[in-house]
Design an enzyme around this catalytic site. Structure first.
Site, PDB file in Angstrom:
ATOM      1  N   GLU A 244      -1.915  -7.868   3.011  1.00  0.00           N
ATOM      2  CA  GLU A 244      -2.723  -6.518   3.497  1.00  0.00           C
ATOM      3  C   GLU A 244      -3.641  -6.692   1.986  1.00  0.00           C
ATOM      4  O   GLU A 244      -4.629  -6.228   2.099  1.00  0.00           O
ATOM      5  CB  GLU A 244      -1.708  -5.273   3.470  1.00  0.00           C
ATOM      6  N   HIS A 245      -3.385  -6.090   1.130  1.00  0.00           N
ATOM      7  CA  HIS A 245      -4.150  -6.636   0.128  1.00  0.00           C
ATOM      8  C   HIS A 245      -3.898  -7.511  -0.889  1.00  0.00           C
ATOM      9  O   HIS A 245      -2.972  -7.879  -1.222  1.00  0.00           O
ATOM     10  CB  HIS A 245      -3.809  -5.310  -0.852  1.00  0.00           C
TER      11      HIS A 245
ATOM     12  N   ASP B  41      -7.520   2.714  -2.042  1.00  0.00           N
ATOM     13  CA  ASP B  41      -6.731   3.349  -1.624  1.00  0.00           C
ATOM     14  C   ASP B  41      -7.505   4.557  -0.638  1.00  0.00           C
ATOM     15  O   ASP B  41      -7.270   5.280  -0.162  1.00  0.00           O
ATOM     16  CB  ASP B  41      -5.167   3.986  -1.827  1.00  0.00           C
TER      17      ASP B  41
END
Length: 605
Positions: A308-309, A339
């Protein structure tokens, strides 16, 4: 304790555990079926059962004010999110061939969106911005927000975003309501937003009937580093792990020393972390420092993982990344900034889905619709190919639909395609210019450099007094003038073009640098010929309005927000015609830096 393992022991990290999702699907399926069947009656029962809801309506009126500190944070974040979302939007564009084949695309917003905002462990007000702002940028007219327990900050933020109500409902029942509609919650075209395993399971089940962003699992980060500050790396890993006990954080490195230092830092920082109870479980169960023989091996693992990251040490490694939800380059590009406030969306694919797509964007809220228009000659040129392919596939009616247009009757000659030359649409729509002497003596077209009253006697007198015949001369010969001006400005003559007036320069720049559909940014109001020549060249005109309330000051930030990868050119008069508004040297430099691949015309007047 953070594990340190060799890459040959890391295979288990590639296989996400989907058992929670499978179990959740069995749980939520009857809930979805019930809501679909009974509507609000079922919704109220599940809301009371799972969220202790005892109200008579799910609609909560938004309102309240954000604190000064939170408002400032929101304004910074929202500005960046909106600007990035605007840059991601697909654009209308056309390709036009010489024979009259015009093909392109138009971009249209979807009708409605349902936004799910979690409020379990933490009230995620940032998710509200990340989901609503891209939808607004795309032009979605109906946005329904659902949240099981909206906080006062969320209600105030929703008001600030222009959302009138939040529907106080969560879980699988909220997803079912958005997907199928109930008496109080409208059915939507697409559902977006993260949630727990039950929300993810519900989104997966309804995806056959309603579009979703993606099925999200636990949050995750992979960090690839050879060097770096162990304290910072440990902080980034813990920032991810405090989301959920099933979250994961991986460090991939060739340095066993760095891995050991990060291991110690993680343990030290956990000691006084308020979310230790959650973060420590995900560190122990799902996280590791993975020792790789070389960076190439680390990136092969990363691309298989599709995290995801992804945090990487420097930009030179970017070419090795094939699969990731969002990439953070350099030690100051912490995932926490993404974020909240840097601009790109934090609603990202997990569980390996980053091998298929990136994060949520404004493009998720639009449809790209192809458009085609053929002239008689274009159809004639395509006919042999189309009819051959159609008959090869046994589709005779397809072939005949071509031929019936080319022949007025069986055996007749091809219909003449000499329909006559048609002027460009920009020319057809151009308003005829009427000089002031023809009925407009009481009005001035300032954007056409008009003066209906002539020079005052004082001005004429001053010109006569301050000039003499020695001050008046003919324009010098072209090359002589070019050499002198090039020397004056310290540039090569190859960097200069002389034109017969501004209009010729504008036309030349449009024809040379702007492809059909490319964006031309102009101020409004400004010199009318910028827009005219842009439209004549089939450019997409993007206007930046002067703020009338602020005495027509030049708004640099508003212009910079319009610049994106489709910006072909920016035309600016300085001072602006007709407002007289000046643009400073520093502002021009900022524009040039923001648009390195665009042509910037500064029309000094």
């Amino acid at each position: 304790m953070l594990r340190i393992i060799d890459i040959n022991q890391a295979g288990e990290l590639l296989s996400r555990n989907n058992s929670r999702l499978d179990s959740a699907i069995e749980t939520v399926k009857p809930i979805i079926d019930d809501v679909r069947l009974r509507g609000d009656a079922a919704l109220f029962e599940y809301a009371k059962k799972f969220d202790d809801f005892d109200g008579s309506s799910f609609a909560v009126k938004t309102g309240g004010k954000l604190s000064a500190e939170l408002l400032n944070a929101v304004e910074v974040a929202a500005t960046n999110i909106r600007a990035f979302s605007q840059s991601q939007l697909p654009r209308d564009n056309y390709l036009i061939s010489a024979d009259g084949r015009s093909v392109g695309q138009v971009v249209r917003a979807i009708d409605s969106v349902g936004v799910y905002v979690p409020a379990g462990s933490y009230p995620l007000i940032s998710t509200l911005m990340m989901a609503v702002i891209p939808a607004q940028v795309a032009g979605v007219k109906s946005i329904t927000v659902v949240c099981p327990k909206p906080s006062s900050e969320m209600l105030a933020l929703a008001t600030w975003l222009g959302i009138e109500y939040i529907m106080q409902i969560g879980g699988a029942q909220a997803i079912a309501a958005l997907a199928y509609g109930t008496e109080s919650i409208p059915r939507v075209t697409r559902i977006v937003g993260p949630g727990n395993a039950f929300v993810a399971a519900a989104k997966k089940l309804v995806s056959a009937d309603t579009a979703i962003d993606f099925v999200a699992g636990p949050s995750e980060i992979a960090i690839v580093a050879q060097t770096g500050n162990p304290k910072w790396i440990a902080a980034d890993m813990l920032a991810q792990c405090e989301h959920d006990v099933n979250a994961s954080a991986l460090l991939l490195t060739c340095s066993r020393q760095l891995a050991s230092e990060v291991q110690l830092e993680v343990a030290a920082q956990l000691e006084n972390l308020s979310t230790r109870n959650i973060a420590e479980q995900s560190i122990n169960a799902n996280s590791a420092a993975v020792i790789c023989p070389d960076i190439e091996t680390a990136f092969r693992f990363v691309n298989s993982l599709a995290p995801e990251h992804l945090s990487i040490e420097n930009a030179s490694w970017l070419d090795q990344v094939q699969n990731a939800g969002s990439i953070f380059i350099g030690e100051y590009s912490t995932e926490a900034a993404g974020d909240y406030a840097s601009g790109p969306n934090h609603i990202l694919p997990t569980s390996g889905l980053a091998s298929l797509r990136g994060g949520l964007s404004s493009a998720d809220f639009v449809k790209v619709i192809s458009v085609q228009q053929l002239s008689p000659q274009a159809l004639k040129n395509l006919a042999p190919s189309v009819t051959t392919l159609a008959r090869t596939e046994g589709l005779e009616a397809h072939a005949r639909s071509i031929e019936v247009r080319l022949n007025s009757q069986i055996g007749s000659a091809v219909v003449s395609d000499s329909t006559g030359l048609q002027p460009n649409l920009a020319v057809k729509n151009m308003r005829p210019y009427s000089p002031p002497s023809q009925g407009r003596a009481d009005k001035m077209r300032l954007d056409f450099n008009e003066n209906t009253v002539g020079c005052s006697p004082q001005v004429i007198d001053a010109i006569c007094r301050l000039t003499d015949s020695n001050m008046i001369s003919m324009y010098p010969e072209y090359s002589q003038a070019q050499n002198k001006i090039a020397k004056h400005f310290g540039v090569n003559t190859e960097q200069m073009v002389f034109t017969n007036g501004t209009d010729e320069a504008i036309s030349l720049l449009v024809n040379t640098f702007i492809e059909p559909g490319g964006e031309l940014i102009v101020m409004h109001p400004s010199y009318a010929m910028y827009r005219f020549y842009g439209e004549l060249g089939s450019a997409k005109i993007v206007e930046v309005d002067y703020d009338v309330k602020q005495r027509l000051v030049f708004d640099l930030e508003k212009l910079l927000a319009k610049i994106n990868q489709n910006t072909a050119a920016i035309f600016l008069a300085n001072p602006n015609n007709p407002t007289g508004t000046a643009i400073s040297r520093d502002e021009i430099i900022k524009i040039l830096n923001a648009a390195p691949h665009s042509v910037v015309l500064i029309d000094w007047t």
